[in-house]
Design an enzyme around this catalytic site. Structure first.
Site, short mmCIF file in Angstrom:
data_model
loop_
_atom_site.label_atom_id
_atom_site.label_comp_id
_atom_site.label_asym_id
_atom_site.label_seq_id
_atom_site.Cartn_x
_atom_site.Cartn_y
_atom_site.Cartn_z
N ASP A 6 4.01 -7.94 -11.11
CA ASP A 6 4.80 -6.97 -11.87
C ASP A 6 5.04 -7.41 -13.32
N CYS B 109 -2.80 10.64 1.40
CA CYS B 109 -1.51 10.82 2.05
C CYS B 109 -1.48 12.23 2.65
N CYS C 79 2.38 16.45 1.91
CA CYS C 79 3.43 17.37 2.37
C CYS C 79 4.31 17.85 1.22
N CYS D 34 8.06 14.31 -1.37
CA CYS D 34 8.45 13.41 -2.47
C CYS D 34 8.75 14.22 -3.73
N CYS E 100 12.64 14.70 -5.31
CA CYS E 100 12.82 13.84 -6.49
C CYS E 100 13.97 14.39 -7.35
N CYS F 43 12.52 9.86 -14.25
CA CYS F 43 12.62 9.07 -13.01
C CYS F 43 13.95 8.30 -13.01
N CYS G 42 15.69 3.60 -7.48
CA CYS G 42 15.73 4.84 -6.70
C CYS G 42 14.68 4.75 -5.60
N CYS H 147 9.30 10.15 2.58
CA CYS H 147 7.86 10.18 2.87
C CYS H 147 7.60 9.93 4.37
C1 B12 Z 1 6.15 0.35 -15.44
C2 B12 Z 1 6.49 0.28 -13.97
C3 B12 Z 1 7.52 1.08 -13.53
C4 B12 Z 1 8.15 2.17 -14.39
C5 B12 Z 1 7.17 3.36 -14.41
C6 B12 Z 1 6.55 3.61 -13.03
C7 B12 Z 1 5.25 4.41 -13.01
N1 B12 Z 1 5.02 5.11 -11.91
O1 B12 Z 1 4.47 4.40 -13.93
C8 B12 Z 1 9.48 2.45 -13.65
C9 B12 Z 1 10.60 1.64 -14.27
C10 B12 Z 1 9.92 3.90 -13.60
C11 B12 Z 1 9.15 1.90 -12.27
C12 B12 Z 1 9.87 2.24 -11.17
C13 B12 Z 1 9.56 1.80 -9.91
N2 B12 Z 1 8.71 0.81 -9.57
CO1 B12 Z 1 7.48 0.01 -10.82
N3 B12 Z 1 6.13 -0.76 -11.85
C14 B12 Z 1 5.79 -0.58 -13.09
C15 B12 Z 1 4.56 -1.46 -13.43
C16 B12 Z 1 5.03 -2.67 -14.23
C17 B12 Z 1 3.48 -0.69 -14.19
C18 B12 Z 1 3.18 0.68 -13.55
C19 B12 Z 1 2.60 1.63 -14.57
O2 B12 Z 1 2.86 1.58 -15.73
N4 B12 Z 1 1.80 2.51 -14.10
C20 B12 Z 1 1.12 3.47 -14.93
C21 B12 Z 1 0.60 4.54 -13.98
C22 B12 Z 1 -0.26 5.48 -14.82
O3 B12 Z 1 -0.17 3.86 -13.02
P1 B12 Z 1 0.26 3.76 -11.46
O4 B12 Z 1 1.49 4.50 -11.16
O5 B12 Z 1 0.28 2.31 -11.16
O6 B12 Z 1 -0.87 4.61 -10.78
C23 B12 Z 1 -2.24 4.27 -10.83
C24 B12 Z 1 -2.77 4.13 -9.42
O7 B12 Z 1 -2.01 4.93 -8.53
C25 B12 Z 1 -4.20 4.60 -9.62
N5 B12 Z 1 -4.69 5.54 -8.60
C26 B12 Z 1 -4.20 6.72 -8.21
N6 B12 Z 1 -5.00 7.26 -7.30
C27 B12 Z 1 -6.02 6.41 -7.14
C28 B12 Z 1 -7.13 6.48 -6.33
C29 B12 Z 1 -8.08 5.44 -6.39
C30 B12 Z 1 -9.29 5.55 -5.57
C31 B12 Z 1 -7.85 4.29 -7.22
C32 B12 Z 1 -8.81 3.16 -7.29
C33 B12 Z 1 -6.70 4.24 -8.00
C34 B12 Z 1 -5.83 5.30 -7.96
O8 B12 Z 1 -4.32 5.27 -10.84
C35 B12 Z 1 -3.03 5.43 -11.39
C36 B12 Z 1 -3.17 5.45 -12.90
O9 B12 Z 1 -3.86 4.32 -13.39
C37 B12 Z 1 4.03 -1.82 -12.00
C38 B12 Z 1 3.36 -3.19 -11.91
C39 B12 Z 1 1.96 -3.18 -12.50
N7 B12 Z 1 1.72 -4.04 -13.45
O10 B12 Z 1 1.11 -2.42 -12.07
C40 B12 Z 1 5.31 -1.70 -11.12
C41 B12 Z 1 5.16 -1.15 -9.72
C42 B12 Z 1 4.27 0.06 -9.76
N8 B12 Z 1 6.53 -0.74 -9.41
C43 B12 Z 1 6.87 -0.90 -8.17
C44 B12 Z 1 8.09 -0.48 -7.60
C45 B12 Z 1 8.46 -1.07 -6.24
C46 B12 Z 1 8.93 0.42 -8.28
C47 B12 Z 1 10.14 1.17 -7.73
C48 B12 Z 1 10.01 1.58 -6.28
C49 B12 Z 1 11.44 0.39 -7.86
C50 B12 Z 1 12.65 1.20 -7.39
N9 B12 Z 1 12.90 1.27 -6.08
O11 B12 Z 1 13.35 1.75 -8.17
C51 B12 Z 1 10.21 2.36 -8.70
C52 B12 Z 1 9.37 3.56 -8.20
C53 B12 Z 1 9.18 4.67 -9.18
C54 B12 Z 1 7.92 5.46 -8.92
N10 B12 Z 1 8.05 6.65 -8.31
O12 B12 Z 1 6.79 5.04 -9.25
C55 B12 Z 1 5.74 -1.54 -7.37
C56 B12 Z 1 5.05 -0.48 -6.49
C57 B12 Z 1 4.61 -1.01 -5.14
C58 B12 Z 1 3.85 0.05 -4.36
N11 B12 Z 1 3.84 -0.14 -3.04
O13 B12 Z 1 3.26 0.97 -4.89
C59 B12 Z 1 4.83 -2.14 -8.54
C60 B12 Z 1 3.34 -2.19 -8.23
C61 B12 Z 1 5.37 -3.57 -8.81
C62 B12 Z 1 4.95 -4.59 -7.73
N12 B12 Z 1 4.35 -5.70 -8.12
O14 B12 Z 1 5.14 -4.45 -6.55
N13 B12 Z 1 8.08 1.06 -12.29
S1 SF4 Z 2 6.05 12.50 0.79
FE1 SF4 Z 2 4.48 10.95 1.22
S2 SF4 Z 2 2.94 12.03 2.46
FE2 SF4 Z 2 4.23 13.60 1.51
S3 SF4 Z 2 3.13 14.12 -0.39
FE3 SF4 Z 2 4.60 12.53 -0.92
S4 SF4 Z 2 3.46 10.60 -0.75
FE4 SF4 Z 2 2.27 12.19 0.33
S1 SF4 Z 3 11.92 6.86 -7.77
FE1 SF4 Z 3 11.64 8.25 -9.53
S2 SF4 Z 3 9.93 9.53 -8.87
FE2 SF4 Z 3 10.78 8.64 -6.99
S3 SF4 Z 3 12.32 10.10 -6.26
FE3 SF4 Z 3 13.38 8.59 -7.52
S4 SF4 Z 3 13.43 9.64 -9.50
FE4 SF4 Z 3 11.81 10.64 -8.36
#
Ligand code: B12
Ligand code: SF4
Ligand code: SF4
Length: 281
Positions: A107, A161, A164, A167, A171, A186, A214, A221
């Site tokens: 992270d 997934c 459904c 999420c 939200c 968020c 959150c 889910c």
């Molecule tokens: C910045 C960040 C945040 C920001 C923005 C989150 C966001 N969604 O962008 C904030 C502060 C809001 C945040 C919140 C949370 N975060 Co955060 N966050 C990060 C961080 C540092 C970067 C994520 C980022 O900028 N993503 C940019 C977007 C565009 O990318 P993405 O969401 O990762 O999605 C990519 C993949 O899904 C991929 N993808 C999608 N479909 C497919 C299909 C295929 C085939 C492939 C290959 C890829 C792919 O493409 C997307 C775009 O590149 C990561 C760690 C990291 N370095 O990766 C942790 C991380 C994503 N966070 C994490 C967590 C736990 C949380 C929270 C749950 C904490 C909480 N309970 O409040 C929340 C959840 C919010 C949410 N709904 O996402 C975990 C997620 C674990 C998981 N099982 O997914 C991570 C990975 C940290 C970790 N090391 O565990 N986070």
């Molecule tokens: S709640 Fe879970 S299963 Fe339903 S659309 Fe969201 S990620 Fe997919």
């Molecule tokens: S973590 Fe962010 S995206 Fe997920 S339900 Fe909460 S406000 Fe919505």
């Protein structure tokens, strides 16, 4: 041989969800952007380690038996950055003992960890953006070990997934819509944001009912229905289940909660969130 040794070393540390990625396959964050990732460039991995050959990716389940009252589940236990780093050092031993280099990311770096975990065959990406694993659901942290040791890569899992839409509809900020994610709406982001919140941000925070983080899009889910509880003591014992106003200084707060993931922003931001939830702001 090395692959099997790493997997078995991980098992001795309680980690079963582990996979291997070719760094050339991974999208990386653009150096000038704090959040956006570029799918065209993988140079970020090679900025970290010029001769990187493999990314070892593993998951730690973090769902505890007890449910926190007003903070996210991920922040109730010990700070996952430190916990996962320690486990990563243990897992990497077969690699380091043979003189290969490692760099650990939990992270805190340029790699897109969800994509890394997906490529490592550790789960699918849900509509809520989460990496959803068969064993732990989305309640898992992702850790990456970059190394210059060449290890055969894993196959990504097929599947999606359930789509459904729960999420999205639950939200509190409407941050999830279709394929996009609006970080500014968020609640997790808002609870970490510094300064005075707008009335719209306060509304979202009140709906989430959380003073830090959150979990709503994970809680609703259906793919988390059978998520296994954590097997890691640091995430299941000595939990902080409720945040409250405390009559201590910012410095004392940081010292008291130095090992917690909610403390890095400081006492002021949490006090602000609590005041909003208590209707005092
Ligand atoms: C910045 C960040 C945040 C920001 C923005 C989150 C966001 N969604 O962008 C904030 C502060 C809001 C945040 C919140 C949370 N975060 Co955060 N966050 C990060 C961080 C540092 C970067 C994520 C980022 O900028 N993503 C940019 C977007 C565009 O990318 P993405 O969401 O990762 O999605 C990519 C993949 O899904 C991929 N993808 C999608 N479909 C497919 C299909 C295929 C085939 C492939 C290959 C890829 C792919 O493409 C997307 C775009 O590149 C990561 C760690 C990291 N370095 O990766 C942790 C991380 C994503 N966070 C994490 C967590 C736990 C949380 C929270 C749950 C904490 C909480 N309970 O409040 C929340 C959840 C919010 C949410 N709904 O996402 C975990 C997620 C674990 C998981 N099982 O997914 C991570 C990975 C940290 C970790 N090391 O565990 N986070
Ligand atoms: S709640 Fe879970 S299963 Fe339903 S659309 Fe969201 S990620 Fe997919
Ligand atoms: S973590 Fe962010 S995206 Fe997920 S339900 Fe909460 S406000 Fe919505």
């Amino acid at each position: 041989m090395m692959r099997e040794e790493i997997i078995s070393q991980a098992q001795t540390l309680g980690i079963t969800e582990i996979g291997f990625v070719d760094p050339h396959d991974l999208a990386c964050r653009k150096p000038d952007s704090s959040h956006a990732f570029s799918n065209e460039s993988s140079s970020g991995v090679f900025d970290i380690m010029t001769d990187a050959k493999t990314i070892i990716v593993f998951l730690t389940g973090y769902l505890p038996h007890e449910t926190p009252e007003n903070l996210s589940v991920y922040a109730a236990g010990k700070d996952y950055h430190a916990v996962c780093r320690e486990i990563a050092e243990g897992i990497a031993q077969p690699v380091t003992q043979r003189g290969f280099d490692i760099k650990i990311q939990v992270d805190n770096g340029c790699l897109n960890e969800r994509t890394a975990a997906k490529l490592a065959g550790l789960g699918i990406i849900g509509k809520n953006g989460f990496l959803i694993n068969k064993k732990y659901g989305s309640y898992c942290f992702i850790a990456c070990i970059i190394t210059n040791c060449k290890i055969e890569k894993s196959k990504p899992l097929a599947g999606e997934c359930l789509k459904c839409g729960l999420c999205e509809s639950f939200c509190p900020g409407g941050a999830l819509s279709g394929a996009s994610f609006d970080e500014s709406r968020c609640a997790s982001y808002i609870t970490q944001k510094k300064g005075v919140l707008t009335s719209e941000e306060k509304r979202i925070l009140n709906k989430s009912k959380s003073a830090w983080g959150c979990d709503i899009c994970q809680r609703v889910c259906p793919m988390n229905k059978n998520a296994e509880y954590t097997n890691i003591h640091a995430f299941s014992e000595n939990l902080v289940l409720r945040l409250s106003h405390e009559d201590i200084s910012g410095r004392e707060f940081r010292r008291k909660y130095a090992d917690r993931a909610f403390s890095w922003r400081g006492k002021g931001v949490i006090d602000r969130n609590l005041s909003i939830l208590n209707g005092k702001e």
